[in-house]
Design an enzyme around this catalytic site. Structure first.
Site, PDB file in Angstrom:
ATOM      1  N   TRP A  74      -3.609  17.992  28.879  1.00  0.00           N
ATOM      2  CA  TRP A  74      -2.845  16.837  28.394  1.00  0.00           C
ATOM      3  C   TRP A  74      -3.027  16.864  26.886  1.00  0.00           C
ATOM      4  CZ3 TRP A  74      -3.592  12.219  25.732  1.00  0.00           C
ATOM      5  CH2 TRP A  74      -2.591  11.251  25.887  1.00  0.00           C
ATOM      6  N   GLY A 100     -11.772  16.978  26.303  1.00  0.00           N
ATOM      7  CA  GLY A 100     -12.389  16.058  25.341  1.00  0.00           C
ATOM      8  C   GLY A 100     -11.787  16.249  23.965  1.00  0.00           C
ATOM      9  N   GLU A 482       1.978  -6.381  35.883  1.00  0.00           N
ATOM     10  CA  GLU A 482       1.716  -5.137  36.618  1.00  0.00           C
ATOM     11  C   GLU A 482       3.030  -4.558  37.162  1.00  0.00           C
ATOM     12  OE1 GLU A 482      -0.381  -2.992  36.870  1.00  0.00           O
ATOM     13  OE2 GLU A 482      -0.229  -2.007  38.797  1.00  0.00           O
ATOM     14  N   LYS A 486       4.392  -0.882  36.189  1.00  0.00           N
ATOM     15  CA  LYS A 486       4.701   0.133  37.204  1.00  0.00           C
ATOM     16  C   LYS A 486       6.114   0.664  36.995  1.00  0.00           C
ATOM     17  CE  LYS A 486       1.221   0.911  39.241  1.00  0.00           C
ATOM     18  NZ  LYS A 486       0.622   0.646  38.024  1.00  0.00           N
ATOM     19  N   GLU A 489       6.351   2.820  33.812  1.00  0.00           N
ATOM     20  CA  GLU A 489       5.579   4.067  33.921  1.00  0.00           C
ATOM     21  C   GLU A 489       6.310   5.139  34.717  1.00  0.00           C
ATOM     22  OE1 GLU A 489       0.843   3.733  34.485  1.00  0.00           O
ATOM     23  OE2 GLU A 489       1.951   2.446  35.834  1.00  0.00           O
TER      24      GLU A 489
END
Ligand code: G6P
Length: 609
Positions: A74, A100, A482, A486, A489
């Site tokens: 990512w 990281g 929420e 959703k 997203e």
């Protein structure tokens, strides 16, 4: 984010690496790669896109080996290109995978350039490969070279390293990002999480901050952050392979939405075992909870909305002040700290960097006690907390959180009642009633799931829209948030949520016939207020999609569509009303043909800032 895996064995490990990376894709999925020791070279295959593409390329290449490392990325430093994909290799000799962020990578890059190293990527990781190479070619063993290199890095890392002329060694190190070692028979592994190596072994050692590991086929040696040899406990993982498979479902999100009755009853079982007693949160809780003067909740994303819901419960049931803050904001402000305010972090993964750093910051500011609500055992955040409540949602793989959210709400509700009981505000009768409401919850959630055909029918109407507005009040306002999260997203429709009473102070200006307005309107104390807010929308031509319960007494009319859950479930109503908004987002995303489980640009475990 990113996922890493590595293996040293007497068999071809490429299939293990590839399968492991597929299981780790939730951590990042913009490019993937593996490097294996193949005769007199380190062979590497990398591809932009999903692990499956890299898998085909590796198969075409005939890639094989008994020692190797793999990575799914990512992107943070450097764009999504093959050059930036891991593993990174230094002079054909050292290969590194990394999860990281190395914070001092610019200084190290300059230093290494001065030493004659050329960089082919924009990543911070390439610095690690060259730094290890630098020490290795100066005569250090591979293990010592990794030790010297990592001790000069600042930031967060979990790394796996192999060297061309070390066919019997795999070295790994951890600081700030999860890493475990898997123990097999004549073979050993490393991975970001146990799912990646489950088909090979269940015996795992979780590395601690600053640990460095040296793996051969027959053994594993560890040193700790003070360079002392250390033995860490071996755990037997209870994660089942079946829980990581799709089974009859098309997507993990769909599977996880439908698993909620089970996830909830498993989590409620923990509450039943202990009752609303401090021990539910750990042995130390009986000494801590009675001292508290307030609660501060820190979380990100969906977990933050669980916290927002909990505020209503904690203030009304426990009578304690509760504030809720986005972890990434809190960690950078001069916050007021009352040492007697319990820090509650909420995190599905237990490794979200912003939440972890916010927890550390809260402790620095003087907060005495911290409680973690978490779904992943042995993860970093619960380990850094005094108290913990583990939700029993099981592995959650879809990037958009579903069953983790509703089970977090159960844990938070139990916290509110337990605090209330500790403070003498919850009578035995009320306690029994709360327990009874919890017992009925999985059944009510199942009823809500049965609404799927109606919700699917609605989803067609949303699929062509560019925007959507979600409204709720009181306890259901966070559920509106929420629902909007959703939808944005996974369907990429711009969606916003407002407390319905705030509509007239701005968002009403956006309402016209092109703006679907979703309203969460169960039969609670604010229902009549919500009905007035809905009139304001209808009067401007807005189309309403109302999630109500049987007791709300709504009827369908022109421009007003209603779906009802069978009955109002009282204080746990936000949990039941989460189900329809999850299903709406899922079906809208399906209609729009998006990648439901792996939405663009996102990842499930956000271990970077
Ligand atoms: C990411 C995920 C979200 C999640 C958030 C917090 O953004 O995509 O689904 O809510 O991280 O994650 P956590 O593991 O701390 O709950």
């Amino acid at each position: 984010m990113c996922g890493i895996v590595g293996a040293i064995a007497q068999r071809n490990i490429v299939p293990i690496l590839v399968e492991g990376l597929k299981r780790l894709e939730y951590r990042g999925y913009d490019s993937a790669g593996v490097a294996v020791l193949a005769g007199d070279e380190i062979r590497r295959v990398r591809r932009v896109g999903r692990v499956a593409e890299m898998e085909s390329a590796a198969a075409e290449d005939g890639l094989q080996g008994q020692l190797g490392i793999g990575h799914t990325r990512w992107a943070t430093h450097g764009g999504v290109t093959e050059y930036n994909a891991h593993p990174h290799i230094s002079f054909g000799k050292i290969a590194v995978v990394h999860n990281g962020i190395i914070e001092n990578h610019e200084q190290q890059r300059q230093r290494l350039k001065d030493l004659g190293y050329a960089f082919e990527s924009q990543t911070d990781t390439e610095v690690i490969a060259h730094l290890v190479h630098h020490y290795y070619q100066s005569g250090s063993s591979l293990f010592d070279a990794v030790k010297q290199a990592t001790r000069e890095l600042t930031g967060a890392y979990a790394i796996g390293v192999i060297a061309l002329d070390r066919p019997d060694e795999l070295v790994c190190a951890r600081m700030g990002c999860p890493l475990l070692v898997g123990l097999g028979e004549g073979e050993n592994f490393i991975a970001s999480d146990v799912s990646a190596i489950l088909s090979a072994t269940r015996r795992v050692i979780f590395l601690e901050e600053g640990d460095i590991g040296h793996l051969t086929r027959d053994g594993v040696k560890l040193i700790d952050k003070n360079d002392q040899p250390i033995e860490r406990p071996v755990h037997l993982s209870d994660v089942s392979l079946a829980s990581l498979e799709l089974g009859p479902y098309s997507h993990f999100m769909q599977k996880e939405i439908h698993e909620q009755p089970k996830a909830l009853s498993d989590t409620i079982e923990a509450v039943q075992d202990y009752g609303f007693n401090p021990e539910l949160f750990g042995d130390a809780a009986a000494g801590i909870l009675p001292q508290l003067e307030g609660v501060k909740i820190l979380a990100c994303g969906t977990s933050y909305y669980a916290g927002m819901t909990a505020k209503y419960w904690i203030e009304s049931i426990a009578g304690l002040p509760c504030d809720v803050e986005i972890a990434s904001e809190y960690r950078y402000r001069d916050a007021f700290a009352n040492p007697k305010h319990l820090i509650v972090t909420i995190s599905q993964s237990g490794e979200t960097l912003d939440t972890m750093e916010a927890l550390k910051y809260a402790k620095e500011l003087g907060h005495q006690y911290a409680l973690s609500i978490c779904n992943v055992r042995e993860s970093a955040i619960p380990r850094a907390s005094d108290l913990v409540f583990y939700t029993r949602a099981g592995a959650e793989i879809g990037v958009a959180s579903t069953k983790a959210f509703t089970t977090q709400l159960v844990g938070l509700f139990a916290l509110a009642v337990t605090l209330g009981k500790t403070r003498g505000r919850v009578s035995a009768e009320a306690e029994a009633q709360y327990l009874d409401e919890l017992r009925h919850l999985p059944g009510s959630v199942q009823h809500a799931l049965n609404l799927e055909p109606q919700i699917k029918a609605w989803s067609e109407r949303f699929a062509a829209k560019d925007d959507a507005l979600f409204l709720g009040r009181g306890l259901h306002y966070p559920i509106a948030l929420e629902g909007a999260l959703k939808l944005k997203e996974i369907s990429y429709i711009h969606a916003e949520a407002y407390p319905a009473g705030e509509l007239k102070h701005g968002p009403l200006a956006l309402v016209d016939e092109n703006m679907p307005v979703v309203v969460i309107a169960p039969n609670d104390a604010l229902l009549e207020k919500v009905k007035s807010n809905m009139q304001e929308v209808r009067a401007r031509g807005g189309e309403l999609f109302v999630f109500a319960d049987a007791d709300s007494h709504f009827s369908e009319s022109d421009g007003v569509h209603v779906i009802r859950t069978p009955r109002h479930v009282g204080v746990l109503s936000p949990i039941v009303h989460t189900i329809p908004v999850q299903m709406l987002a899922y079906h809208v995303a399906l209609s729009r043909g998006t990648d439901v489980d792996k939405p663009r640009n996102l990842a499930k475990s956000v271990t970077v800032e």
